[in-house]
Design an enzyme around this catalytic site. Structure first.
Site, PDB file in Angstrom:
ATOM      1  N   THR A   1     -44.652 -41.014 -30.653  1.00 48.86           N
ATOM      2  CA  THR A   1     -44.054 -39.695 -30.799  1.00 48.86           C
ATOM      3  C   THR A   1     -42.538 -39.754 -30.766  1.00 48.86           C
ATOM      4  OG1 THR A   1     -44.482 -39.408 -28.460  1.00 48.86           O
ATOM      5  CG2 THR A   1     -45.961 -38.312 -29.970  1.00 48.86           C
TER       6      THR A   1
ATOM      7  N   HIS B   1     -60.879 -21.528 -28.421  1.00 43.59           N
ATOM      8  CA  HIS B   1     -60.889 -21.857 -26.998  1.00 43.59           C
ATOM      9  C   HIS B   1     -59.536 -21.512 -26.373  1.00 43.59           C
ATOM     10  CE1 HIS B   1     -62.071 -24.584 -23.555  1.00 43.59           C
ATOM     11  NE2 HIS B   1     -60.748 -24.582 -23.416  1.00 43.59           N
ATOM     12  N   GLU B   2     -58.476 -21.984 -26.983  1.00 43.93           N
ATOM     13  CA  GLU B   2     -57.152 -21.726 -26.416  1.00 43.93           C
ATOM     14  C   GLU B   2     -56.797 -20.246 -26.490  1.00 43.93           C
ATOM     15  OE1 GLU B   2     -55.778 -23.899 -24.638  1.00 43.93           O
ATOM     16  OE2 GLU B   2     -56.994 -25.600 -25.295  1.00 43.93           O
TER      17      GLU B   2
ATOM     18  N   HIS C   1     -58.306 -18.598 -23.468  1.00 50.51           N
ATOM     19  CA  HIS C   1     -57.491 -18.753 -22.255  1.00 50.51           C
ATOM     20  C   HIS C   1     -56.332 -17.751 -22.268  1.00 50.51           C
ATOM     21  CE1 HIS C   1     -59.228 -22.321 -20.509  1.00 50.51           C
ATOM     22  NE2 HIS C   1     -58.951 -23.106 -21.534  1.00 50.51           N
TER      23      HIS C   1
ATOM     24  N   ASP D   1     -61.479 -27.675 -17.657  1.00 47.54           N
ATOM     25  CA  ASP D   1     -61.376 -26.316 -17.121  1.00 47.54           C
ATOM     26  C   ASP D   1     -62.390 -26.110 -16.008  1.00 47.54           C
ATOM     27  OD1 ASP D   1     -59.543 -25.823 -19.111  1.00 47.54           O
ATOM     28  OD2 ASP D   1     -61.048 -25.005 -20.488  1.00 47.54           O
TER      29      ASP D   1
HETATM   30  P1  ADP Z   1     -42.912 -44.210 -28.950  1.00 48.43           P
HETATM   31  O1  ADP Z   1     -41.813 -44.958 -28.274  1.00 48.43           O
HETATM   32  O2  ADP Z   1     -43.057 -42.790 -28.490  1.00 48.43           O
HETATM   33  O3  ADP Z   1     -44.221 -44.911 -28.955  1.00 48.43           O
HETATM   34  P2  ADP Z   1     -41.332 -44.802 -31.225  1.00 48.43           P
HETATM   35  O4  ADP Z   1     -40.042 -44.167 -30.888  1.00 48.43           O
HETATM   36  O5  ADP Z   1     -41.438 -46.252 -31.005  1.00 48.43           O
HETATM   37  O6  ADP Z   1     -42.521 -44.072 -30.481  1.00 48.43           O
HETATM   38  O7  ADP Z   1     -41.701 -44.435 -32.714  1.00 48.43           O
HETATM   39  C1  ADP Z   1     -41.997 -45.399 -33.661  1.00 48.43           C
HETATM   40  C2  ADP Z   1     -41.409 -45.002 -34.985  1.00 48.43           C
HETATM   41  O8  ADP Z   1     -42.038 -43.844 -35.484  1.00 48.43           O
HETATM   42  C3  ADP Z   1     -39.958 -44.656 -34.894  1.00 48.43           C
HETATM   43  O9  ADP Z   1     -39.158 -45.781 -35.062  1.00 48.43           O
HETATM   44  C4  ADP Z   1     -39.764 -43.670 -36.007  1.00 48.43           C
HETATM   45  O10 ADP Z   1     -39.531 -44.316 -37.218  1.00 48.43           O
HETATM   46  C5  ADP Z   1     -41.097 -42.985 -36.093  1.00 48.43           C
HETATM   47  N1  ADP Z   1     -41.058 -41.728 -35.351  1.00 48.43           N
HETATM   48  C6  ADP Z   1     -41.777 -41.435 -34.252  1.00 48.43           C
HETATM   49  N2  ADP Z   1     -41.512 -40.182 -33.830  1.00 48.43           N
HETATM   50  C7  ADP Z   1     -40.599 -39.677 -34.671  1.00 48.43           C
HETATM   51  C8  ADP Z   1     -39.921 -38.420 -34.753  1.00 48.43           C
HETATM   52  N3  ADP Z   1     -40.142 -37.426 -33.870  1.00 48.43           N
HETATM   53  N4  ADP Z   1     -39.039 -38.252 -35.740  1.00 48.43           N
HETATM   54  C9  ADP Z   1     -38.807 -39.223 -36.639  1.00 48.43           C
HETATM   55  N5  ADP Z   1     -39.407 -40.424 -36.612  1.00 48.43           N
HETATM   56  C10 ADP Z   1     -40.307 -40.664 -35.653  1.00 48.43           C
HETATM   57 ZN    ZN Z   2     -59.558 -25.088 -21.829  1.00 48.79          ZN
END
Ligand code: ADP
Ligand code: ZN
Ligand code: MG
Length: 639
Positions: A234, A455-456, A459, A532
């Protein structure tokens, strides 16, 4: 630990892979050294230690006696457990003229042997009893020395390839964190999509890194550690890098796994070294990826592997964090990332350590559009490529997943020699990637998505409809982590220390609102409510056994002793009579059932709002509290 760094600065921000390769290579070469040592040891034992005599032909003692009588024996050496010697080669004129032999023998078992030898005129002698010390040396000390020598060379190799250079065997303690100079941090917030909330929270850290004087002047408390929490891919690593990039300070990156090595004490030394380097380069950002590898709860039950090492490393880390930022003018910010916050040691999260938590979730529709835009910057898209459409068909995808699909699409387009990447390429790439993802349970099918949305919505609406519900701040059907398929966040208007019976009952009704909505809309229930139910049951049980809120059982404590302060749980009370247990269980059940029915009644009266809210969720994936009020507009039935 003030040695100059011999680590060649790596400018490629994507050198993580290199480092992994390198440590794997080192590991392999260390193992091959050990193996070579073992082979040499075996050769040594077999060919040098084993007396030459043992390689002669073995004959029974009776045959040996017969050969004496037949005058076939040339020479005999009488030992403790063997008679060895040479016997005539029976083939005439053959070379060699004699053959070595040995015969098992027990010293003293044949008193006639010497007289018989004498009679036959055979040359004989007695083996001197083996020098016990010499034997010991030969059998144990020498191999040990050999082995030690190999180990030493293995270590030297490892250290050299780790870039340690001078510094003796302790060079293994040198941190392999690579320093990336500010201009090479290689990322800014422009490279991060769909993480606006996280970026907002990190702004303060950047301000602080840029102008520490401003903060120091007022003598305020200075943030030290930021924990980035969220599922894999992410953008946690990316955000940390971008934070350093935005602030224009050096960035020291390392991973928790790197600290947990095979030698006890090395991890701790690495931590010390890393912090020392950062201190010298301050202001700077230290980033510890996958901190759960070292930061696991120490009290936790059943952990396998290198506990002592991990604990030492963790303690060293805590000590370094505590002893930090004495110099307000040149701050060092410690960032860390984990996707398993629940296993982290509480000590890490204490104020003054990683006291800021920044949650990074999987992106919603808007976020996915941004991320796809970022990762298609270098890709030639067809003019009619609709990024929003692409984002719509990738619910639940992380940033890394999206990057991956976009890249696959470009490859597919290249394969068919196309001018530009089309949405069809993207779709084909998606199908390919999804095959791998589906097992990971990250992509929900259409039915599941609908179930989660209702579901959400359930809630949220119950929270809005009951008199004491905390206002809803955000609802999302973007899978946040394994298990949680969606979530409804409520923002308490104030901190509460006392809760009344009515408020607690409302909470239970809200917890059961998810399942109630599923039941009313689809007339079927799913496993999605298990968490839940667990929380509702726990709360109801506490109401009965701790808060004395059951009229039937009265204001009596039935729960056991408070457990360890860390866990905060309550133990079983072993003194309860079976009848009391039954009464408690039936009271808990009554509370739960009543609230479940209440939630169902509330939702039954608000079917249109549920549908409105759920359908909006299915389109937008995340909505805020205002959407709940809007959904109820004009249709609110006073309960
Ligand atoms: P994590 O550390 O959360 O596992 P990374 O930062 O290593 O994730 O993400 C791996 C690759 O995925 C990054 O180098 C980027 O290219 C892409 N990526 C992940 N999240 C994003 C985001 N929010 N925006 C743009 N690119 C992203
Ligand atoms: Zn729930
Ligand atoms: Mg990462």
């Amino acid at each position: 630990m003030n040695r100059p760094s011999n680590i060649p600065p790596k400018n490629d921000p994507k050198n993580e892979k290199d480092r992994q390769d390198q440590s794997q290579r080192q590991m392999r070469s260390a193992i091959s050294y050990v193996l070579a040592g073992l082979v040499v040891l075996w050769l040594f034992q077999t060919f040098i230690l084993t007396p030459l005599a043992l390689r002669s032909t073995e004959i029974p003692y009776s045959e040996f006696r017969q050969k004496i009588a037949d005058n076939q024996i040339v020479k005999v050496m009488i030992g403790e457990s063997y008679v060895t010697g040479e016997l005539k080669n029976s083939t005439p004129n053959a070379t060699p003229a004699t053959i070595p032999f040995r015969a098992p023998f027990i010293s003293g078992s044949d008193p006639d042997l010497v007289p018989d030898l004498q009679k036959a005129g055979v040359e004989y002698s007695f083996e001197r009893p083996a020098n016990p010390i010499g034997g010991l040396l030969l059998a144990y000390v020498l191999p040990l020395l050999l082995f030690g020598g190999f180990w030493y060379f293995a270590m030297r190799r490892m250290r050299n390839s780790a870039g340690g250079g001078l510094g003796g065997i302790f060079g293994v303690g040198r941190s392999r964190a690579t320093e990336v100079k500010a201009e090479d941090a290689g990322a800014t917030f422009k490279d991060v999509g769909g993480a606006d909330e996280a970026i907002g929270e990190l702004q303060e850290i950047i301000q602080f890194l840029k102008t520490p004087e401003k903060f120091a002047r007022l003598g305020g408390h200075i943030p030290k550690g930021v924990m980035l929490v969220g599922p894999p891919g992410t953008g946690k690593t990316l955000l940390a890098r971008a934070t350093a990039g935005e602030a224009g300070v050096p960035f020291f990156e390392t991973s928790g796994a790197e600290f947990v090595e095979m030698f006890v004490g090395v991890g701790a030394a690495r931590v010390r070294d890393l912090f020392e380097k950062a201190r010298q380069a301050a202001p700077a950002v230290i980033f510890i990826d996958e901190i759960d590898a070292i930061g696991q709860s120490r009290g936790g039950a059943m952990r396998i592997g290198n506990n002592e090492e991990r604990e030492q490393t963790l303690n060293q880390l805590l000590a370094e964090i505590d002893g930090f930022n004495t110099n307000v003018e040149r701050p060092v910010i410690i960032m860390a990332a984990t996707n398993r916050p629940e296993v982290l040691d509480q000590a890490l999260m204490r104020p003054g350590r990683f006291d800021r938590q920044v949650t990074v979730g999987n992106p919603d529709l808007k976020g996915r559009i941004q991320i796809l835009r970022i990762h298609s910057r270098a890709i030639k898209l067809a003019p009619d490529f609709d990024l929003e459409q692409a984002a719509r068909i990738t619910p639940g995808f992380s940033g890394a997943d999206l990057e991956n699909v976009m890249n696959e699409a470009a490859l597919l387009a290249a394969r068919r020699n196309a001018e530009a990447v089309t949405l069809n390429d993207f779709q084909a790439a998606l199908e390919r990637v999804v095959a791998g993802l589906e097992q990971k349970n990250r992509v929900l099918n259409v039915v599941e998505r609908r179930t989660v949305a209702y579901h959400e919505a359930g809630h949220a609406l119950v929270a809005e409809l009951v008199p004491y519900g905390d206002p809803v701040s955000k609802i999302s059907i973007v899978p946040r982590s394994r298990g949680a398929l969606g979530y409804t966040m409520q923002m308490p208007t104030e901190d509460r220390y006392l809760l009344t019976l009515e408020e607690l009952l409302d909470r239970i009704a809200i917890m059961l609102g998810g399942r109630a909505a599923e039941k009313i809309i689809f007339n079927r229930i799913s496993t999605g409510a298990s968490d839940d139910i667990m929380r509702a049951t726990e709360l109801a049980r506490r109401m009965v056994t701790e808060y004395g809120m059951s009229e039937k059982l009265g204001s009596v404590r039935y729960a056991g002793q408070q457990m360890q302060y860390l866990r905060g749980g309550v133990g079983e009370n072993s003194e309860l009579s079976p009848e009391t247990r039954e009464a408690i269980d039936s009271e808990v059940q009554r509370i739960i059932t009543e609230q479940y029915e209440r939630a169902q009644a509330l939702l039954q009266a608000h079917r249109t709002p549920i549908e409105r809210l759920a359908e909006q969720l299915l389109i937008e994936e995340t909505v805020d509290g205002a959407a709940v009020k809007q959904a109820l507009e004009g249709d609110r039935v006073v309960a």
